[in-house]
Design an enzyme around this catalytic site. Structure first.
Site, PDB file in Angstrom:
ATOM      1  N   GLU A  61     -21.958  38.546  40.522  1.00 56.26           N
ATOM      2  CA  GLU A  61     -22.930  39.357  41.253  1.00 56.26           C
ATOM      3  C   GLU A  61     -23.269  40.591  40.418  1.00 56.26           C
ATOM      4  O   GLU A  61     -23.014  41.723  40.799  1.00 56.26           O
ATOM      5  CB  GLU A  61     -22.364  39.750  42.613  1.00 56.26           C
ATOM      6  CG  GLU A  61     -21.968  38.559  43.476  1.00 56.26           C
ATOM      7  CD  GLU A  61     -21.272  38.954  44.773  1.00 56.26           C
ATOM      8  OE1 GLU A  61     -21.187  40.180  45.054  1.00 56.26           O
ATOM      9  OE2 GLU A  61     -20.816  38.066  45.510  1.00 56.26           O
ATOM     10  N   ARG A 116     -26.187  45.642  38.668  1.00 58.71           N
ATOM     11  CA  ARG A 116     -26.452  46.792  37.810  1.00 58.71           C
ATOM     12  C   ARG A 116     -26.890  46.347  36.414  1.00 58.71           C
ATOM     13  O   ARG A 116     -27.820  46.897  35.824  1.00 58.71           O
ATOM     14  CB  ARG A 116     -25.197  47.660  37.721  1.00 58.71           C
ATOM     15  CG  ARG A 116     -25.376  48.971  36.971  1.00 58.71           C
ATOM     16  CD  ARG A 116     -24.025  49.652  36.780  1.00 58.71           C
ATOM     17  NE  ARG A 116     -23.372  49.951  38.034  1.00 58.71           N
ATOM     18  CZ  ARG A 116     -23.459  51.109  38.667  1.00 58.71           C
ATOM     19  NH1 ARG A 116     -24.191  52.075  38.148  1.00 58.71           N
ATOM     20  NH2 ARG A 116     -22.814  51.308  39.799  1.00 58.71           N
ATOM     21  N   CYS A 148     -35.701  73.183  47.569  1.00 59.15           N
ATOM     22  CA  CYS A 148     -35.117  74.495  47.859  1.00 59.15           C
ATOM     23  C   CYS A 148     -33.616  74.330  48.063  1.00 59.15           C
ATOM     24  O   CYS A 148     -33.076  74.624  49.135  1.00 59.15           O
ATOM     25  CB  CYS A 148     -35.764  75.092  49.093  1.00 59.15           C
ATOM     26  SG  CYS A 148     -37.546  75.302  48.946  1.00 59.15           S
TER      27      CYS A 148
END
Length: 713
Positions: free
Chosen positions: A397, A400, A547
């Site tokens: 699997e 990435r 912010c």
């Protein structure tokens, strides 16, 4: 170091000041100069900079592009990043200039561009295809070389990037070698079922994650729909649900179980491994599951063993240890009567984010695809041969490793903090300083003439701190404090011999586009995508638009606390974040209501620029992100329109409301060089709307039928 010189407002200058201001003495340096020779020094620096030719190859080495980027990224002779869509098989005329892609995407439609706003994600399906084929080829080679008597059949875990086009491309590219999908939730399972309708009928559909009755029923329906579905048990309780629901639906399931290995991955990503890991069944759990299946006459349904050592497995030694342990469990399940066919080694195939090829870092791995595949095949083969067990199908699997390279995040550097002032810009308020502060100045001046750099820095810092206290007490004005700050910055720059680290404001939300940096400290390669034929002269950190004090990037590959960048020039300055194709889009939020970037898909072509943009999607508008938080943009607009008409009159109010509408339809990010859609106010107090600017700005936001215009039809 060069001499310090500045204007001092004082009737009585400190001792030695006349010589100091004249530049007769200097800090220890190879290039002394005074205020009168500042220009000359700059010329000397420029000459020294140009005497050594800076080439794209220097930039490639500086930013390690040739290490983490190979074989997909390089720098061309123009100093631009290029994408090599077919990896090492890419021909020179097939390389794609990334800056040309960005220009095509961001240029206005009036000049042939797409008019999309930054930031931007650029996807390269050709890279995705090459990654998939390379992984398959590595396992095929290892299997053939070692005489392994089964095959490799991978799956893509959709959690890494659930984008529809990414998943559909993986299914399409993987069809020739039965490549399947892995789901970890009910919506992911629905996604996988839909996409696999166009895939290979033998492709595996692995159902991981914690499950309830609905999830299991859906997985069993997938089996009924002739998908090659495997329900992997994560908890012991799930086996009873599978047994009961499969009987009710008259479906014979294929079952897998996830084993909790003793092998432990020590890095950050190893929290899912070892006996204390979050997932999987212990040996006692496994034996009870086997008994339950045996008692229900369903032991033959148990056909797959799954495990996961952890993401970013750093070395093949750890990989060998974990796979060997799992192969032992697989062999034991075969001995107990299960009809075992597949061993699913999970994820863990790592990415070399920093190009170090190190096995001691979460940012790198010490192996390549071929070594990874060879280690896995060998570990399973040795154990199975020793136990006289038939070689299983090998499934992985590796999300990435498949999707990280295929997309690039592009964003602009908008502005930067100022550097230290020049000597003749400093006007020190000597007469307004306290006695202690004056003493610090005298001592600093004396240290300059003695070439005592350390003492000079000490008194410069002390002078600054005393002046800060004077300012807080109200006895020193802000102009005077600024002069002291400038003097301190200049002294520091001259003595240390380097420019201070500058902050570049970037048109980006780190929380939205690079969430792993903020949440777990994951570092990605960040590089200017152009001007790489020029020497970067600034050390910088990056500050985003939010912010939030955490909205900055101050750690970079190679353990660096700053990034070499070029000084701002004419036109846009584009940076690229690479190897971020996994997880970042799915994990990103809407902090400060900054939405996701615009997205384009680029294919290699035989045209004049070697690429074709096949898909383009503007990023979410302000209205879109407001809806995410349960606001109603149209109702908000009506409220503001009525407010404008109430306080500004009907005509002017309607015209002002059109400007508000434009803001709703645009992306939340900054627009460099944008103009206001209101041009002027006439003698009667009415505003005139710039229709061309209004529609030019709003064309990149919401759909045309969603535009709210009240100024003109």
């Amino acid at each position: 170091m060069p001499a310090l010189a500045c204007r001092v407002d004082s009737a009585v200058p400190p001792p030695g000041y006349s010589a100091f201001i004249a530049g007769e003495n200097s800090l220890a340096t190879a290039v002394p100069f005074s205020s009168s020779t500042t220009t000359t020094a700059a010329a000397v620096d420029s000459t020294n900079s140009n005497s050594t030719h800076w080439s794209p190859a220097h930039s490639s080495t500086l930013y390690r592009i040739d290490r983490w980027g190979a074989p997909y990224f390089a720098v061309n002779d123009s100093g631009n990043i290029t994408v090599r869509p077919h990896g090492s098989s890419t021909l020179s005329h097939q390389e794609i200039d990334l800056l040309k892609v960005v220009k095509k995407v961001s240029d206005p439609k009036s000049v042939g561009g797409l008019g999309l706003q930054m930031p931007l994600i650029v996807r390269f399906p050709d890279v995705l295809k090459n990654r998939l084929e390379s992984l398959q080829s590595a396992f095929v080679s290892a299997i053939q070389t070692q005489g392994y008597e089964s095959r490799y059949q991978g799956v893509y875990p959709v959690k890494c990037n659930q984008d529809r086009f990414v998943v559909e491309d993986i299914v399409k590219f993987g069809t020739p070698f039965r490549f399947g999908l892995e789901a970890g939730s009910k919506p992911e399972l629905l996604l996988a079922m839909s996409c696999l309708c166009k895939g290979n009928p033998e492709a595996l559909l692995i159902c991981n994650g914690f499950k309830d009755a609905e999830y299991i029923a859906l997985a069993l329906l997938a089996r009924k729909f002739q998908f090659n579905t495997v329900i992997v048990l994560e908890q012991e309780e799930e086996v009873k649900l599978v047994i009961d629901i499969s009987k009710k639906l008259s479906v014979r399931p294929v079952i897998g179980l996830r084993a909790k290995l003793r092998t432990k991955h020590s890095g950050h990503f190893g929290s899912t491994s070892g006996e204390e890991g979050k997932f999987g069944l212990t040996t006692n759990h496994i034996l009870r599951v086997v008994k339950d299946l045996h008692d229900s006459d369903m032991l033959d349904c148990l056909q797959l063993l799954h495990f996961h050592i952890g993401s970013q497995i750093p070395s093949t030694a750890l990989l060998q240890d974990g796979v060997s342990e799992a192969a032992q469990i697989y062999s034991e399940l075969t001995r107990l009567g299960a009809d075992m066919k597949v061993i699913d080694i999970g994820g863990g195939l790592g990415i070399d984010y920093d190009g170090s090829k190190s096995g001691n870092s979460d940012l790198s791995v010490s192996y390549g695809l071929e070594e990874y595949a060879s280690t896995v095949v060998n570990a399973i083969r040795v154990v199975c041969d020793r136990k006289s067990v038939k070689h299983p199908i090998i499934c992985s699997e590796s999300g990435r490793a498949i999707v990280s390279h295929h997309s690039i995040l592009i964003f602009e550097a908008m502005s930067t903090t100022d550097t230290a002032p020049s000597m003749n810009q400093i006007n020190l308020p000597f007469i307004e300083l306290s006695e202690d502060a004056r003493s610090d100045y005298w001592n600093m001046s004396d240290a300059v003439m003695r070439h005592d750099n350390e003492t000079c820095l000490f008194y410069a810092d002390q002078l600054k701190q005393r002046c800060v206290e004077q300012f807080k007490e109200g006895s020193l004005g802000i102009e005077q404090l600024a002069a002291v700050d400038g003097l301190f910055d200049l002294v520091t720059k001259i003595i240390v011999g380097t420019e201070p680290v500058r902050t570049y404001l970037v048109n980006l939300s780190i929380f939205t586009s690079i969430p792993d940096f903020w949440s777990i400290g994951q570092i990605f390669p960040i590089v200017p995508i152009h001007r790489l034929d020029q020497k970067p002269e600034v050390k910088a950190i990056l500050s985003d638009l939010t912010c939030d004090s955490d909205g900055k990037i101050d750690k970079f590959i190679g353990g660096e606390a700053n990034l070499p960048l070029h000084k701002p020039g004419n036109g846009q300055y584009y940076l690229g974040m690479f190897l971020g194709g996994a997880y970042q889009e799915a994990l990103g939020g809407v902090h400060n209501l900054f939405g996701s970037p615009s997205v384009v898909t680029v294919l290699q072509s035989d045209g004049p620029h070697s690429f074709a943009i096949t898909q383009a999607m503007p990023g979410p508008s302000c209205a879109d992100v407001l809806r995410v938080m349960q606001h109603e943009p149209k109702l908000m607009f009506e409220t503001l329109k009525h407010r404008a008409e109430e306080f500004c009159g009907i005509d002017a109010g309607s015209c002002l409301a059109s400007m508000v509408a434009r803001s709703f339809h645009n992306m939340p990010y900054l627009e460099p060089g944008s103009s206001c859609s209101l041009t002027a106010m006439n003698n009667s107090g009415f505003y005139y709307c710039n229709e061309e600017d209004y529609y030019a700005g709003s064309e990149t936001g919401a759909n045309e039928d969603e535009h709210w215009s009240y100024c003109f039809d």
